[in-house]
Design an enzyme around this catalytic site. Structure first.
Site, PDB file in Angstrom:
ATOM      1  N   HIS A   1     -67.038  65.542  40.963  1.00 53.66           N
ATOM      2  CA  HIS A   1     -67.135  64.820  42.240  1.00 53.66           C
ATOM      3  C   HIS A   1     -67.717  63.430  42.018  1.00 53.66           C
ATOM      4  O   HIS A   1     -68.912  63.277  41.791  1.00 53.66           O
ATOM      5  CB  HIS A   1     -68.005  65.633  43.199  1.00 53.66           C
ATOM      6  CG  HIS A   1     -67.795  65.297  44.629  1.00 53.66           C
ATOM      7  ND1 HIS A   1     -68.294  66.085  45.629  1.00 53.66           N
ATOM      8  CD2 HIS A   1     -67.151  64.291  45.268  1.00 53.66           C
ATOM      9  CE1 HIS A   1     -67.969  65.577  46.811  1.00 53.66           C
ATOM     10  NE2 HIS A   1     -67.272  64.478  46.604  1.00 53.66           N
TER      11      HIS A   1
ATOM     12  N   TYR B   1     -70.206  69.557  50.596  1.00 56.63           N
ATOM     13  CA  TYR B   1     -69.794  69.352  51.984  1.00 56.63           C
ATOM     14  C   TYR B   1     -70.551  70.333  52.875  1.00 56.63           C
ATOM     15  O   TYR B   1     -70.340  71.535  52.817  1.00 56.63           O
ATOM     16  CB  TYR B   1     -68.300  69.557  52.181  1.00 56.63           C
ATOM     17  CG  TYR B   1     -67.390  68.551  51.508  1.00 56.63           C
ATOM     18  CD1 TYR B   1     -67.884  67.416  50.869  1.00 56.63           C
ATOM     19  CD2 TYR B   1     -66.032  68.754  51.511  1.00 56.63           C
ATOM     20  CE1 TYR B   1     -67.038  66.517  50.257  1.00 56.63           C
ATOM     21  CE2 TYR B   1     -65.170  67.845  50.903  1.00 56.63           C
ATOM     22  CZ  TYR B   1     -65.680  66.728  50.275  1.00 56.63           C
ATOM     23  OH  TYR B   1     -64.832  65.840  49.675  1.00 56.63           O
TER      24      TYR B   1
END
Length: 174
Positions: A133, A57
């Site tokens: 992820h 992110y």
């Protein structure tokens, strides 16, 4: 705020969590870091203790903004979840204007490397919940991944681990 145990762990999390993606990329319209930090602090002041981010992110910004927002807050008061797998360290994402997958790396060496980088950015010595992820099914069948995660758990650098199965970004083979 209501709290509950995270899965079968003894980690107590607020039933409402804060997805740090929203304040660590500009994809959602938030371009002012201080505004994002203020939102994180307001969430904490409202009883939220569960903050979910990922190393990818903002190419690490999701973790650094958490560290900045909560410097001075006792670490035991926060439940930090971060994710790994997208290898932005060796694959420059450039300026991504939206969701675009990067190559993933699931080797035990990479998992440990990614965790160490996350710990530095988060300015902590452990992560409460460490997640793969968006792995594919074949990844979840690799014993060496979970052996590596168990090793990290035994060192105390990871309290619990799991996988986040996100939305399809492109068509996937599962």
């Amino acid at each position: 705020m209501k709290y509950r145990k995270l899965g079968k762990t003894n980690i107590e999390v607020s039933e409402i969590g804060f997805g740090v993606w929203t304040v660590s990329t500009t994809w959602w319209g938030i371009k002012d870091d201080q505004f994002g930090i203020n939102l994180l602090r307001q969430a904490y002041d409202s009883g939220i203790n569960f903050f979910d981010t990922a190393d990818t992110y903002g190419s690490g910004k999701g973790e650094t903004i958490l560290a900045e927002a909560f410097s001075g807050v006792p670490r035991s008061k926060l439940v930090i979840s971060t994710k790994f797998g997208y290898d932005f360290y060796h694959n420059d994402p450039g300026d991504r204007a939206g969701q675009q997958e990067l190559p993933q790396n699931w080797t035990p060496e990479y998992i440990e490397f990614a965790l160490e980088q996350s710990l530095k950015r988060l300015k902590t010595d452990y992560v409460d919940f460490y997640q793969l992820h968006n792995p594919r099914i074949d990844t979840l069948r690799k014993d060496e991944i979970f052996s590596a995660l168990e090793k990290l758990k035994k060192t105390g650098k990871v309290r619990a681990y799991g996988a986040t199965l996100g939305p399809a970004i492109n068509e996937r083979q599962i």
